[in-house]
Enzyme design. Structure first.
Site, PDB file in Angstrom:
ATOM      1  N   ARG A 175      -1.397  -1.120  -0.787  1.00  0.00           N
ATOM      2  CA  ARG A 175      -2.801  -1.389  -0.512  1.00  0.00           C
ATOM      3  C   ARG A 175      -2.881  -2.495   0.535  1.00  0.00           C
ATOM      4  O   ARG A 175      -2.128  -3.477   0.480  1.00  0.00           O
ATOM      5  CB  ARG A 175      -3.543  -1.829  -1.780  1.00  0.00           C
ATOM      6  CG  ARG A 175      -3.723  -0.719  -2.813  1.00  0.00           C
ATOM      7  CD  ARG A 175      -4.723   0.334  -2.345  1.00  0.00           C
ATOM      8  NE  ARG A 175      -4.986   1.357  -3.358  1.00  0.00           N
ATOM      9  CZ  ARG A 175      -4.322   2.499  -3.464  1.00  0.00           C
ATOM     10  NH1 ARG A 175      -3.321   2.754  -2.621  1.00  0.00           N
ATOM     11  NH2 ARG A 175      -4.638   3.380  -4.395  1.00  0.00           N
TER      12      ARG A 175
ATOM     13  N   GLU B 253      -9.873  -0.824   6.062  1.00  0.00           N
ATOM     14  CA  GLU B 253      -9.322   0.465   6.437  1.00  0.00           C
ATOM     15  C   GLU B 253     -10.464   1.420   6.760  1.00  0.00           C
ATOM     16  O   GLU B 253     -11.311   1.663   5.882  1.00  0.00           O
ATOM     17  CB  GLU B 253      -8.479   1.015   5.281  1.00  0.00           C
ATOM     18  CG  GLU B 253      -7.544   2.152   5.666  1.00  0.00           C
ATOM     19  CD  GLU B 253      -6.592   2.491   4.546  1.00  0.00           C
ATOM     20  OE1 GLU B 253      -5.381   2.232   4.676  1.00  0.00           O
ATOM     21  OE2 GLU B 253      -7.087   3.013   3.520  1.00  0.00           O
TER      22      GLU B 253
ATOM     23  N   HIS C  47      -2.744   5.753   7.027  1.00  0.00           N
ATOM     24  CA  HIS C  47      -2.728   6.043   5.587  1.00  0.00           C
ATOM     25  C   HIS C  47      -2.285   7.498   5.349  1.00  0.00           C
ATOM     26  O   HIS C  47      -2.951   8.266   4.649  1.00  0.00           O
ATOM     27  CB  HIS C  47      -4.108   5.802   4.978  1.00  0.00           C
ATOM     28  CG  HIS C  47      -4.056   5.537   3.497  1.00  0.00           C
ATOM     29  ND1 HIS C  47      -4.912   4.685   2.851  1.00  0.00           N
ATOM     30  CD2 HIS C  47      -3.235   6.027   2.527  1.00  0.00           C
ATOM     31  CE1 HIS C  47      -4.634   4.650   1.554  1.00  0.00           C
ATOM     32  NE2 HIS C  47      -3.609   5.473   1.336  1.00  0.00           N
TER      33      HIS C  47
END
Length: 335
Positions: free
Chosen positions: A246, A274, A293
Protein backbone atom coordinates in the site's frame (compact mmCIF):
# COMPACT_ATOMS: atom_id res chain seq x y z
CA UNK A 1 -30.20 -34.76 -4.77
CA UNK A 2 -30.73 -31.49 -2.84
CA UNK A 3 -31.32 -28.33 -4.83
CA UNK A 4 -28.29 -26.17 -5.34
CA UNK A 5 -28.34 -23.03 -3.15
CA UNK A 6 -29.17 -19.66 -4.68
CA UNK A 7 -26.19 -17.39 -5.26
CA UNK A 8 -25.87 -13.83 -6.53
CA UNK A 9 -22.99 -11.85 -8.00
CA UNK A 10 -22.24 -8.56 -6.19
CA UNK A 11 -19.52 -6.62 -7.97
CA UNK A 12 -18.93 -4.35 -10.94
CA UNK A 13 -20.93 -6.06 -13.69
CA UNK A 14 -18.23 -5.74 -16.34
CA UNK A 15 -15.86 -7.78 -14.18
CA UNK A 16 -18.09 -10.87 -14.03
CA UNK A 17 -17.13 -12.32 -17.46
CA UNK A 18 -13.47 -11.56 -16.78
CA UNK A 19 -13.28 -13.24 -13.38
CA UNK A 20 -15.77 -15.96 -14.32
CA UNK A 21 -15.17 -16.88 -17.97
CA UNK A 22 -17.35 -19.70 -19.36
CA UNK A 23 -15.34 -22.62 -18.01
CA UNK A 24 -15.04 -21.12 -14.54
CA UNK A 25 -18.71 -20.08 -14.52
CA UNK A 26 -19.69 -23.63 -15.43
CA UNK A 27 -17.57 -24.91 -12.53
CA UNK A 28 -19.31 -22.50 -10.15
CA UNK A 29 -22.74 -23.52 -11.43
CA UNK A 30 -22.06 -27.13 -10.52
CA UNK A 31 -22.49 -26.02 -6.89
CA UNK A 32 -24.89 -23.07 -6.97
CA UNK A 33 -27.68 -21.51 -9.00
CA UNK A 34 -26.40 -18.17 -10.28
CA UNK A 35 -27.30 -15.88 -13.18
CA UNK A 36 -24.32 -13.94 -14.61
CA UNK A 37 -26.68 -11.36 -16.11
CA UNK A 38 -28.12 -10.47 -12.70
CA UNK A 39 -25.44 -8.59 -10.77
CA UNK A 40 -25.94 -6.54 -7.61
CA UNK A 41 -24.05 -3.27 -7.97
CA UNK A 42 -26.54 -1.63 -5.60
CA UNK A 43 -28.39 -3.71 -3.01
CA UNK A 44 -31.40 -1.37 -3.23
CA UNK A 45 -31.81 -1.98 -6.98
CA UNK A 46 -35.33 -3.42 -7.53
CA UNK A 47 -33.96 -5.69 -10.27
CA UNK A 48 -31.98 -7.74 -7.77
CA UNK A 49 -34.14 -7.48 -4.63
CA UNK A 50 -36.11 -10.65 -5.32
CA UNK A 51 -32.96 -12.72 -5.94
CA UNK A 52 -31.21 -11.11 -2.98
CA UNK A 53 -34.07 -12.16 -0.69
CA UNK A 54 -33.43 -15.80 -1.64
CA UNK A 55 -29.64 -15.66 -1.80
CA UNK A 56 -27.67 -18.02 0.43
CA UNK A 57 -24.24 -17.35 -1.07
CA UNK A 58 -23.06 -13.95 -2.23
CA UNK A 59 -20.23 -14.05 -4.78
CA UNK A 60 -18.50 -10.71 -4.41
CA UNK A 61 -15.69 -8.91 -6.21
CA UNK A 62 -14.26 -5.50 -6.96
CA UNK A 63 -17.04 -2.92 -6.66
CA UNK A 64 -19.18 -4.84 -4.19
CA UNK A 65 -21.51 -2.49 -2.24
CA UNK A 66 -21.19 -2.37 1.56
CA UNK A 67 -22.85 -5.17 3.43
CA UNK A 68 -24.43 -3.02 6.10
CA UNK A 69 -27.49 -3.85 8.23
CA UNK A 70 -29.94 -2.68 5.56
CA UNK A 71 -28.33 -4.83 2.87
CA UNK A 72 -28.27 -7.85 5.17
CA UNK A 73 -31.89 -7.33 6.17
CA UNK A 74 -32.71 -7.63 2.46
CA UNK A 75 -30.82 -10.96 2.34
CA UNK A 76 -32.28 -12.95 5.26
CA UNK A 77 -31.11 -16.31 3.84
CA UNK A 78 -27.48 -15.24 3.39
CA UNK A 79 -25.03 -17.72 4.95
CA UNK A 80 -21.72 -17.12 3.13
CA UNK A 81 -19.84 -14.41 1.27
CA UNK A 82 -17.25 -15.68 -1.21
CA UNK A 83 -14.99 -12.86 -2.38
CA UNK A 84 -13.27 -13.18 -5.75
CA UNK A 85 -10.55 -10.65 -4.91
CA UNK A 86 -8.24 -9.81 -2.01
CA UNK A 87 -9.24 -7.60 0.90
CA UNK A 88 -12.81 -7.62 2.19
CA UNK A 89 -12.32 -4.53 4.35
CA UNK A 90 -14.01 -2.22 1.86
CA UNK A 91 -17.44 -3.83 2.04
CA UNK A 92 -17.68 -6.28 4.97
CA UNK A 93 -19.05 -4.52 8.05
CA UNK A 94 -19.18 -5.70 11.69
CA UNK A 95 -22.83 -6.58 11.08
CA UNK A 96 -21.72 -9.48 8.86
CA UNK A 97 -19.82 -11.07 11.73
CA UNK A 98 -22.59 -10.36 14.23
CA UNK A 99 -25.00 -12.35 12.07
CA UNK A 100 -22.63 -15.31 11.85
CA UNK A 101 -22.14 -15.10 8.09
CA UNK A 102 -19.02 -16.90 6.87
CA UNK A 103 -16.62 -14.92 4.67
CA UNK A 104 -13.99 -16.25 2.29
CA UNK A 105 -11.41 -14.39 0.21
CA UNK A 106 -9.33 -15.20 -2.85
CA UNK A 107 -6.43 -13.22 -1.36
CA UNK A 108 -4.17 -16.28 -1.47
CA UNK A 109 -4.73 -16.58 -5.22
CA UNK A 110 -4.17 -12.86 -5.71
CA UNK A 111 -0.90 -13.14 -3.77
CA UNK A 112 0.62 -15.27 -6.52
CA UNK A 113 1.10 -12.59 -9.22
CA UNK A 114 2.15 -9.97 -6.65
CA UNK A 115 4.89 -12.27 -5.36
CA UNK A 116 5.92 -13.06 -8.94
CA UNK A 117 6.14 -9.35 -9.81
CA UNK A 118 8.21 -8.74 -6.69
CA UNK A 119 10.58 -11.60 -7.46
CA UNK A 120 11.08 -10.23 -10.97
CA UNK A 121 11.84 -6.76 -9.64
CA UNK A 122 14.27 -8.13 -7.04
CA UNK A 123 16.25 -9.96 -9.72
CA UNK A 124 16.15 -7.03 -12.14
CA UNK A 125 17.16 -4.58 -9.41
CA UNK A 126 20.06 -6.81 -8.39
CA UNK A 127 21.44 -6.58 -11.92
CA UNK A 128 20.62 -2.84 -12.12
CA UNK A 129 18.72 -3.63 -15.31
CA UNK A 130 16.37 -0.66 -15.13
CA UNK A 131 19.14 1.92 -14.75
CA UNK A 132 21.25 0.20 -17.42
CA UNK A 133 18.32 0.30 -19.84
CA UNK A 134 17.96 4.04 -19.33
CA UNK A 135 21.69 4.66 -19.77
CA UNK A 136 21.72 2.64 -22.98
CA UNK A 137 18.67 4.49 -24.27
CA UNK A 138 20.32 7.86 -23.58
CA UNK A 139 23.90 7.15 -24.62
CA UNK A 140 23.14 4.74 -27.48
CA UNK A 141 26.46 3.09 -26.78
CA UNK A 142 27.18 -0.41 -25.46
CA UNK A 143 29.48 -0.17 -22.42
CA UNK A 144 31.60 -3.14 -23.46
CA UNK A 145 32.29 -6.45 -21.81
CA UNK A 146 33.99 -5.13 -18.67
CA UNK A 147 32.67 -6.49 -15.38
CA UNK A 148 30.40 -3.98 -13.64
CA UNK A 149 31.30 -3.87 -9.94
CA UNK A 150 28.63 -3.87 -7.28
CA UNK A 151 25.86 -5.61 -9.23
CA UNK A 152 24.58 -9.16 -9.29
CA UNK A 153 22.25 -11.39 -7.32
CA UNK A 154 24.69 -13.85 -5.80
CA UNK A 155 24.37 -13.52 -2.03
CA UNK A 156 22.33 -10.32 -2.21
CA UNK A 157 20.42 -9.58 0.99
CA UNK A 158 16.66 -9.22 0.64
CA UNK A 159 14.63 -7.82 3.53
CA UNK A 160 10.96 -8.84 3.56
CA UNK A 161 8.72 -6.57 5.63
CA UNK A 162 5.61 -8.54 6.58
CA UNK A 163 4.91 -12.28 6.57
CA UNK A 164 1.59 -11.75 4.80
CA UNK A 165 0.29 -14.19 2.21
CA UNK A 166 2.34 -12.33 -0.37
CA UNK A 167 5.39 -12.12 1.88
CA UNK A 168 5.31 -15.87 2.53
CA UNK A 169 4.72 -16.67 -1.14
CA UNK A 170 7.70 -14.49 -2.02
CA UNK A 171 9.90 -16.33 0.49
CA UNK A 172 8.94 -19.58 -1.25
CA UNK A 173 9.82 -18.13 -4.65
CA UNK A 174 13.20 -16.89 -3.40
CA UNK A 175 14.35 -20.36 -2.30
CA UNK A 176 15.87 -21.51 -5.62
CA UNK A 177 18.07 -18.39 -5.79
CA UNK A 178 21.34 -17.75 -3.98
CA UNK A 179 19.91 -14.77 -2.16
CA UNK A 180 19.88 -14.12 1.58
CA UNK A 181 16.35 -13.22 2.71
CA UNK A 182 15.47 -11.85 6.13
CA UNK A 183 12.10 -11.05 7.69
CA UNK A 184 10.58 -8.51 10.02
CA UNK A 185 7.05 -8.90 11.37
CA UNK A 186 5.86 -8.11 14.91
CA UNK A 187 3.35 -10.97 14.81
CA UNK A 188 5.87 -13.68 13.86
CA UNK A 189 7.84 -15.62 16.47
CA UNK A 190 11.42 -16.85 16.15
CA UNK A 191 10.11 -20.39 15.77
CA UNK A 192 7.71 -19.38 12.99
CA UNK A 193 10.47 -17.52 11.17
CA UNK A 194 12.70 -20.57 11.47
CA UNK A 195 9.92 -22.67 9.93
CA UNK A 196 9.85 -20.18 7.04
CA UNK A 197 13.62 -20.60 6.72
CA UNK A 198 14.57 -16.97 7.40
CA UNK A 199 16.11 -15.02 10.26
CA UNK A 200 13.72 -12.73 12.14
CA UNK A 201 15.05 -9.20 12.63
CA UNK A 202 13.81 -5.92 14.09
CA UNK A 203 12.84 -3.48 11.35
CA UNK A 204 15.86 -1.22 11.92
CA UNK A 205 18.30 -4.12 11.68
CA UNK A 206 16.58 -5.42 8.55
CA UNK A 207 16.87 -2.01 6.90
CA UNK A 208 20.55 -1.63 7.85
CA UNK A 209 21.52 -5.03 6.48
CA UNK A 210 19.42 -5.39 3.30
CA UNK A 211 20.41 -4.57 -0.27
CA UNK A 212 16.77 -4.77 -1.29
CA UNK A 213 13.78 -4.10 1.01
CA UNK A 214 10.35 -5.24 -0.13
CA UNK A 215 7.13 -4.24 1.65
CA UNK A 216 4.30 -6.71 2.25
CA UNK A 217 2.56 -5.30 5.32
CA UNK A 218 -1.04 -4.03 5.53
CA UNK A 219 -1.75 -0.33 5.87
CA UNK A 220 -3.10 0.35 9.35
CA UNK A 221 -2.78 3.36 11.64
CA UNK A 222 0.33 1.68 13.09
CA UNK A 223 1.99 1.05 9.72
CA UNK A 224 1.21 4.33 7.96
CA UNK A 225 4.55 5.86 6.95
CA UNK A 226 6.31 2.82 8.36
CA UNK A 227 9.16 3.80 6.05
CA UNK A 228 9.97 7.45 6.62
CA UNK A 229 12.99 9.71 6.66
CA UNK A 230 14.67 7.93 9.58
CA UNK A 231 14.09 4.45 8.16
CA UNK A 232 15.30 5.40 4.67
CA UNK A 233 18.48 6.82 6.19
CA UNK A 234 19.19 3.41 7.72
CA UNK A 235 19.29 1.70 4.33
CA UNK A 236 22.79 1.23 2.88
CA UNK A 237 24.01 3.17 -0.15
CA UNK A 238 22.74 1.61 -3.36
CA UNK A 239 19.82 -0.17 -1.68
CA UNK A 240 16.47 -0.58 -3.42
CA UNK A 241 13.01 -0.17 -1.86
CA UNK A 242 10.16 -2.15 -3.48
CA UNK A 243 6.54 -1.46 -2.54
CA UNK A 244 3.72 -3.64 -3.87
CA UNK A 245 1.62 -3.38 -0.69
CA UNK A 246 0.00 0.00 0.00
CA UNK A 247 1.31 3.44 -0.89
CA UNK A 248 0.69 4.79 2.60
CA UNK A 249 3.40 2.56 4.08
CA UNK A 250 5.97 4.99 2.68
CA UNK A 251 6.37 8.70 3.41
CA UNK A 252 6.61 9.86 -0.20
CA UNK A 253 8.08 13.27 0.63
CA UNK A 254 10.89 11.59 2.54
CA UNK A 255 11.38 9.07 -0.25
CA UNK A 256 11.57 11.76 -2.93
CA UNK A 257 14.15 13.67 -0.88
CA UNK A 258 16.25 10.52 -0.49
CA UNK A 259 15.94 9.57 -4.17
CA UNK A 260 17.09 13.05 -5.21
CA UNK A 261 20.41 12.39 -3.50
CA UNK A 262 20.90 9.36 -5.76
CA UNK A 263 21.74 7.18 -2.76
CA UNK A 264 18.77 4.79 -3.07
CA UNK A 265 16.41 3.49 -5.74
CA UNK A 266 12.74 2.58 -5.55
CA UNK A 267 10.30 0.33 -7.40
CA UNK A 268 6.73 1.43 -6.65
CA UNK A 269 3.65 -0.37 -7.89
CA UNK A 270 1.51 1.46 -5.31
CA UNK A 271 1.66 5.12 -4.35
CA UNK A 272 0.05 7.65 -2.04
CA UNK A 273 -2.04 9.18 -3.49
CA UNK A 274 -2.98 6.80 -6.25
CA UNK A 275 -2.63 7.76 -8.99
CA UNK A 276 0.17 10.22 -8.38
CA UNK A 277 -0.41 13.86 -9.30
CA UNK A 278 0.82 14.71 -12.79
CA UNK A 279 3.66 16.84 -11.41
CA UNK A 280 5.03 14.20 -9.04
CA UNK A 281 8.85 14.00 -9.20
CA UNK A 282 8.53 10.20 -9.00
CA UNK A 283 7.63 10.12 -12.69
CA UNK A 284 10.93 11.70 -13.70
CA UNK A 285 13.52 10.67 -11.11
CA UNK A 286 15.89 8.25 -12.85
CA UNK A 287 16.12 6.02 -9.78
CA UNK A 288 12.33 5.66 -9.37
CA UNK A 289 10.52 2.97 -11.35
CA UNK A 290 6.73 3.41 -11.02
CA UNK A 291 4.12 1.00 -12.38
CA UNK A 292 0.32 1.53 -12.28
CA UNK A 293 -0.78 -0.92 -9.54
CA UNK A 294 -0.54 -3.91 -11.86
CA UNK A 295 1.28 -6.43 -9.66
CA UNK A 296 -2.01 -7.98 -8.58
CA UNK A 297 -4.18 -10.15 -10.80
CA UNK A 298 -4.50 -8.81 -14.33
CA UNK A 299 -5.65 -10.19 -17.68
CA UNK A 300 -5.68 -13.98 -17.72
CA UNK A 301 -4.75 -14.07 -14.02
CA UNK A 302 -8.16 -12.92 -12.78
CA UNK A 303 -9.80 -16.21 -13.82
CA UNK A 304 -7.70 -17.85 -11.10
CA UNK A 305 -9.63 -15.76 -8.58
CA UNK A 306 -12.93 -17.00 -10.00
CA UNK A 307 -11.72 -20.58 -9.93
CA UNK A 308 -10.76 -20.17 -6.28
CA UNK A 309 -14.33 -19.05 -5.52
CA UNK A 310 -15.83 -21.93 -7.52
CA UNK A 311 -13.74 -24.42 -5.54
CA UNK A 312 -14.65 -22.68 -2.29
CA UNK A 313 -18.37 -22.83 -3.18
CA UNK A 314 -18.09 -26.57 -3.84
CA UNK A 315 -16.51 -27.11 -0.42
CA UNK A 316 -19.13 -24.99 1.33
CA UNK A 317 -22.06 -26.73 -0.34
CA UNK A 318 -20.54 -30.14 0.48
CA UNK A 319 -20.35 -29.14 4.15
CA UNK A 320 -16.54 -29.18 4.20
CA UNK A 321 -16.14 -25.59 5.39
CA UNK A 322 -14.04 -22.86 3.81
CA UNK A 323 -10.39 -23.27 2.89
CA UNK A 324 -9.82 -19.51 2.77
CA UNK A 325 -12.10 -18.24 5.49
CA UNK A 326 -11.49 -14.73 6.81
CA UNK A 327 -10.86 -14.49 10.54
CA UNK A 328 -12.48 -11.28 11.84
CA UNK A 329 -10.06 -11.19 14.78
CA UNK A 330 -7.08 -11.04 12.43
CA UNK A 331 -8.66 -8.73 9.86
CA UNK A 332 -7.44 -5.51 11.46
CA UNK A 333 -3.82 -6.48 10.85
CA UNK A 334 -4.38 -7.78 7.32
CA UNK A 335 -4.62 -5.91 4.05
Amino acid sequence: MPERPQALFAMTAQNVPQVFPPQVLAQLRESVRIDPTRVAQDFTDPRVRDTLARTEILVTGWGCPRLDAAALDAAPELRAVLHSAGSVKGFVTPEVWRRGIAVSSAAAANAIPVAEYTLAMILLAGKEVLAARDRLRTERAFPGWEFVPGIGNHGRRVGVVGASRIGRRLLDLLRPFELRPGLTDPYVTEAQAAALGVPLLPLDDLLRTSDIVTLHAPETPETRHLIGRRELALMPDGAVLINTARGGLVDHEALIAELRTGRLSAVLDVTDPEPLPADSPLYDLPNAFVTPHLAGSQGNEVARLGRTVAEEAARWVAGEGLAYGVDPAALEREA
